[in-house]
Design a protein around this motif. Sequence first.
Motif, short mmCIF file in Angstrom:
data_model
loop_
_atom_site.label_atom_id
_atom_site.label_comp_id
_atom_site.label_asym_id
_atom_site.label_seq_id
_atom_site.Cartn_x
_atom_site.Cartn_y
_atom_site.Cartn_z
N LEU A 1 0.86 -1.18 0.00
CA LEU A 1 0.00 0.00 0.00
C LEU A 1 0.90 1.24 0.00
CD1 LEU A 1 -2.71 -1.06 2.60
CD2 LEU A 1 -2.95 -0.90 0.12
N TYR A 2 0.38 2.33 -0.54
CA TYR A 2 1.19 3.55 -0.59
C TYR A 2 0.29 4.77 -0.57
CZ TYR A 2 -0.24 4.06 -5.45
OH TYR A 2 -0.99 4.22 -6.58
N ALA A 3 0.91 5.92 -0.31
CA ALA A 3 0.21 7.21 -0.40
C ALA A 3 1.21 8.21 -0.96
CB ALA A 3 -0.28 7.65 0.98
N ARG A 4 0.74 9.04 -1.88
CA ARG A 4 1.64 10.02 -2.52
C ARG A 4 1.42 11.41 -1.95
NH1 ARG A 4 1.79 14.08 -6.22
NH2 ARG A 4 -0.49 14.01 -6.41
N TYR B 1 4.87 7.36 0.17
CA TYR B 1 5.04 6.76 1.49
C TYR B 1 4.71 5.28 1.44
CZ TYR B 1 5.35 11.56 2.99
OH TYR B 1 5.75 12.86 3.12
N LEU B 2 5.52 4.50 2.13
CA LEU B 2 5.31 3.06 2.27
C LEU B 2 5.33 2.76 3.76
CD1 LEU B 2 8.00 1.98 -0.37
CD2 LEU B 2 5.52 2.17 -0.76
N HIS B 3 4.60 1.74 4.19
CA HIS B 3 4.65 1.43 5.61
C HIS B 3 4.66 -0.07 5.85
CE1 HIS B 3 0.55 0.51 5.12
NE2 HIS B 3 0.00 1.17 6.10
N GLY B 4 5.10 -0.44 7.02
CA GLY B 4 5.18 -1.85 7.38
C GLY B 4 5.57 -1.97 8.83
N LYS C 1 4.72 11.19 11.41
CA LYS C 1 4.22 9.84 11.16
C LYS C 1 2.69 9.80 11.27
CE LYS C 1 6.55 6.06 12.57
NZ LYS C 1 7.37 5.15 13.42
N ALA C 2 2.15 10.46 12.27
CA ALA C 2 0.69 10.45 12.46
C ALA C 2 -0.01 11.07 11.25
CB ALA C 2 0.32 11.19 13.74
N ALA C 3 0.57 12.17 10.74
CA ALA C 3 -0.04 12.83 9.58
C ALA C 3 0.03 11.92 8.34
CB ALA C 3 0.68 14.16 9.30
N ILE C 4 1.12 11.18 8.20
CA ILE C 4 1.26 10.29 7.04
C ILE C 4 0.32 9.10 7.18
CG2 ILE C 4 2.87 8.81 5.77
CD1 ILE C 4 5.11 10.81 6.71
N PHE C 5 0.16 8.60 8.39
CA PHE C 5 -0.84 7.57 8.66
C PHE C 5 -2.21 7.98 8.14
CE2 PHE C 5 -1.06 3.69 11.03
CZ PHE C 5 0.21 3.48 11.50
N ALA C 6 -2.60 9.20 8.48
CA ALA C 6 -3.91 9.70 8.04
C ALA C 6 -3.98 9.74 6.51
CB ALA C 6 -4.15 11.09 8.63
N ARG C 7 -2.86 10.11 5.90
CA ARG C 7 -2.81 10.17 4.44
C ARG C 7 -2.98 8.77 3.83
NH1 ARG C 7 -1.09 13.68 0.31
NH2 ARG C 7 -1.01 15.43 1.75
N PHE C 8 -2.43 7.76 4.46
CA PHE C 8 -2.61 6.38 4.00
C PHE C 8 -4.09 6.00 4.02
CE2 PHE C 8 1.89 5.31 4.47
CZ PHE C 8 2.03 4.36 3.48
N ALA D 1 -5.84 7.62 1.31
CA ALA D 1 -5.48 7.06 0.00
C ALA D 1 -6.28 5.79 -0.27
CB ALA D 1 -3.98 6.76 -0.06
N LEU D 2 -6.63 5.09 0.81
CA LEU D 2 -7.47 3.90 0.68
C LEU D 2 -8.87 4.33 0.24
CD1 LEU D 2 -6.73 0.92 1.44
CD2 LEU D 2 -7.90 1.30 3.59
N ILE D 3 -9.41 5.32 0.94
CA ILE D 3 -10.75 5.82 0.62
C ILE D 3 -10.84 7.25 1.14
CG2 ILE D 3 -11.60 4.46 2.60
CD1 ILE D 3 -14.37 4.49 1.30
N PRO D 4 -11.00 8.21 0.23
CA PRO D 4 -10.93 9.63 0.62
C PRO D 4 -11.95 9.98 1.71
CG PRO D 4 -10.84 9.41 -1.77
CD PRO D 4 -11.15 8.04 -1.22
#
Lengths: 223, 223
Positions: free
Chosen positions: B50-53, B59-62, B119-126, B129-132
């Motif tokens: 999964l990713y978010a731009r 961004y990638l996470h794991g 990190k928290a802000a990028i989490f929200a972006r993920f 990205a899944l569903i706006p």
Amino acid sequence: MPKHVRHKVRRVAQRGHYDAPTIHAILDAGWVAHVSFADPAGQPFVIPMLYAREGESIYLHGSIASRLMKTVGEGIATCLCVTHVDGLVLARSHFHHSMNYRSVVAFGKAVAVVDPTEKAAIFARFVDALIPGRAAESRPADKNELAATALLRFTIEDASAKVRSGGPKDDPADRDLAVWSGVVPISPHYAEPVAADDAAPGVPVPGSVQRLFATGAEKERAA
Amino acid sequence: MPKHVRHKVRRVAQRGHYDAPTIHAILDAGWVAHVSFADPAGQPFVIPMLYAREGESIYLHGSIASRLMKTVGEGIATCLCVTHVDGLVLARSHFHHSMNYRSVVAFGKAVAVVDPTEKAAIFARFVDALIPGRAAESRPADKNELAATALLRFTIEDASAKVRSGGPKDDPADRDLAVWSGVVPISPHYAEPVAADDAAPGVPVPGSVQRLFATGAEKERAA
């Protein structure tokens, strides 16, 4: 879990599968494989390619002028991945959001297929991998077309599948949050066929396409 | 065509695109990137993630325990690809069968994001990205969840897009064959949402999910 598998599923190990029926079914449900290799400097490349499977062989094709086909066809270490997105998993917390998916990662090497009779048969397999039954409805490749196309046989040396299905796994502490949780299933949708601008007049939509719209056809492909 | 692009589209060059709006739109329409890298022995790996731009960052996470996250996070050469399948292209000849698709191949390197607020802000972006709109509907990541998750920022150094659209390109010599030719469009289909087994009672399907089913929503995502 077989010892020789290069990509063991370590995170959430119960999602890992190593049996041929599971791996083959995921491969057969797809159109595009993401094929990766590295150049001598260690620079990785990943390229989307159409493919067709037969046993432990995955066929790839491209122009004989393609650098990719030449590079991968030299038998260097190659890895490919096929992924199907099956659903959006919506949890009460950001942390537990996920996707349902099926994926296969396969390792192996590729060699060029050069025999024209064999190439013609693999061409037909590619067409049927796009849409079952289509090869018999359309004109087979002729000598010039076969000569213009490079075909590679990638042999699976080891492979693993990873599957996530089902609902979100929320933390018990979040149970009382008034947040909807669940899954939105996703599947490929075929829209009404669009005839080519130069389509042969009076030729009906063929059986291969009609079967896509028959009840359950999508499920059969995905199963 | 920019000189520095590592993956120039040489075969059918008119399908190649190198402008940011085209590349970003294809990236933003996807959920899964196929991320590839090679180990020191030249063995390539390609893994769906999964990713978010955001701008030129992907961004990638794991899990922090993931070998992949550690390896890629060391800043080694990385390549990723996002592909959308848009249709089956059925020609009169096997040779001219194809798919309509949009893909992006991006080259770059990744670094770990460690600041908890970031990190928290990028989490929200993920999640979005899944569903706006979903991030605002669900509980943000807490300190422990942030600590358990490795986040990587992959920076696009160069990228190329490849797009095929439209009908089959049959040979003029095949015009008189009584074979149907045309395109079967394909797009992601969202089925009826399925509430989790432990779903909070009486909580309605949220706005983010309802918007998926609004007329034109799929087109907006794909556009």
